[in-house]
Write a protein that holds these residues in place. Structure first.
Motif, PDB file in Angstrom:
ATOM      1  N   THR A   1      -1.580   4.262   5.114  1.00  0.00           N
ATOM      2  CA  THR A   1      -2.959   4.197   5.621  1.00  0.00           C
ATOM      3  C   THR A   1      -3.296   5.476   6.376  1.00  0.00           C
ATOM      4  N   TYR A   2      -2.364   5.908   7.229  1.00  0.00           N
ATOM      5  CA  TYR A   2      -2.566   7.139   8.012  1.00  0.00           C
ATOM      6  C   TYR A   2      -2.649   8.357   7.089  1.00  0.00           C
ATOM      7  N   ALA A   3      -1.694   8.465   6.160  1.00  0.00           N
ATOM      8  CA  ALA A   3      -1.626   9.646   5.290  1.00  0.00           C
ATOM      9  C   ALA A   3      -2.844   9.747   4.386  1.00  0.00           C
ATOM     10  N   GLY A   4      -3.410   8.617   3.998  1.00  0.00           N
ATOM     11  CA  GLY A   4      -4.547   8.619   3.090  1.00  0.00           C
ATOM     12  C   GLY A   4      -5.790   9.280   3.655  1.00  0.00           C
TER      13      GLY A   4
ATOM     14  N   GLU B   1       0.844  -1.193   0.000  1.00  0.00           N
ATOM     15  CA  GLU B   1       0.000   0.000   0.000  1.00  0.00           C
ATOM     16  C   GLU B   1       0.884   1.250   0.000  1.00  0.00           C
ATOM     17  N   LEU B   2       0.545   2.191  -0.897  1.00  0.00           N
ATOM     18  CA  LEU B   2       1.293   3.441  -1.021  1.00  0.00           C
ATOM     19  C   LEU B   2       0.339   4.611  -0.910  1.00  0.00           C
ATOM     20  N   CYS B   3       0.907   5.775  -0.596  1.00  0.00           N
ATOM     21  CA  CYS B   3       0.114   7.002  -0.621  1.00  0.00           C
ATOM     22  C   CYS B   3       1.013   8.151  -1.081  1.00  0.00           C
ATOM     23  N   ASP B   4       0.577   8.844  -2.150  1.00  0.00           N
ATOM     24  CA  ASP B   4       1.322   9.991  -2.683  1.00  0.00           C
ATOM     25  C   ASP B   4       0.812  11.270  -2.034  1.00  0.00           C
ATOM     26  N   LEU B   5       1.744  12.110  -1.569  1.00  0.00           N
ATOM     27  CA  LEU B   5       1.414  13.383  -0.930  1.00  0.00           C
ATOM     28  C   LEU B   5       2.171  14.500  -1.629  1.00  0.00           C
ATOM     29  N   MET B   6       1.594  15.694  -1.625  1.00  0.00           N
ATOM     30  CA  MET B   6       2.309  16.886  -2.102  1.00  0.00           C
ATOM     31  C   MET B   6       2.368  17.873  -0.939  1.00  0.00           C
ATOM     32  N   LEU B   7       3.607  18.153  -0.490  1.00  0.00           N
ATOM     33  CA  LEU B   7       3.814  19.007   0.679  1.00  0.00           C
ATOM     34  C   LEU B   7       4.323  20.374   0.235  1.00  0.00           C
ATOM     35  N   ALA B   8       3.629  21.431   0.653  1.00  0.00           N
ATOM     36  CA  ALA B   8       4.085  22.803   0.388  1.00  0.00           C
ATOM     37  C   ALA B   8       4.911  23.263   1.584  1.00  0.00           C
ATOM     38  N   VAL B   9       6.191  23.552   1.331  1.00  0.00           N
ATOM     39  CA  VAL B   9       7.111  23.968   2.400  1.00  0.00           C
ATOM     40  C   VAL B   9       7.529  25.406   2.125  1.00  0.00           C
TER      41      VAL B   9
END
Length: 201
Positions: free
Chosen positions: A155-158, A127-135
């Motif tokens: 699972t948590y990030a989703g 299981e994967l989850c793609d995130l886009m973080l604005a820093v």
């Protein structure tokens, strides 16, 4: 995870000669690729941008071992009518190491989730989850950094919402993938992202 909102510490081997990248406010910047070996034996090839001020008294050669401290930066580049997100490490300090030390790839980021997370399953069933973080950085600029979470972190990030403030610890990685072009030809491309080891709100 307190302190800087964007910190990268890399130790690896120089893979390419120094190449001119760009000029900004009269200052020249150069780019190299740093090879950082994982325990698995895979080598990440990370682009590092270096100011002329950091290397005026250094001779950087292919095969040298360097320690780089800096920040993850992103910028868009137009190529063949398409916009491509480039991810680099912008060096603040460079240390030439006389002997090769164990390779390091440590990234710490604090930012805001700026797109809905995308959950998916890898070809091997992980299981994967793609995130886009604005820093955020100085002068009202932001870097938009793609990150990938695995397993329980995925699972948590989703379940996170856009605007959530996150702190992430991980490593920057390069990943080769295949894509078909408009003519149906399969071409190899390289994606860069931060692989998440630890994530918390």
């Amino acid at each position: 995870m307190r302190g800087e909102s964007n910190r990268a510490v890399l130790v690896g081997i120089v893979l390419t000669d120094l190449m001119f990248s760009h000029k900004s406010y009269g200052e020249s910047f150069y780019i190299i690729q740093l090879g950082i070996d994982r325990k698995s034996g895979y080598r990440d090839e990370i682009k590092v941008i270096i100011s002329e001020r950091l290397i005026w008294d250094l001779y950087i050669n292919i095969g040298d071992c360097l320690q780089v401290e800096g920040q993850v930066r992103t910028y868009n580049e137009e190529t063949e009518g398409h916009s491509k997100l480039n991810i680099v490490v912008f060096a603040r300090t460079i240390t030439y190491l006389e002997e090769e030390l164990p390779h390091e790839n440590n990234i710490s980021l604090t930012g805001f989730l700026c797109k809905l997370p995308i959950r998916r399953t890898s070809p091997l069933g992980r299981e994967l989850c793609d995130l886009m973080l604005a820093v955020n950085r100085m002068y009202n600029k932001s870097d938009y950094i793609p990150c990938i979470a695995w397993g329980r972190n995925a699972t948590y990030a989703g379940s996170l919402e856009v605007g959530t403030r996150l702190s992430i610890v991980g490593r920057i990685q390069s990943r080769e993938y295949k894509k078909r072009d408009a003519d149906g030809n399969v071409i190899s491309k390289i994606a860069y992202e931060v692989s998440i080891l630890k994530i918390e709100e």
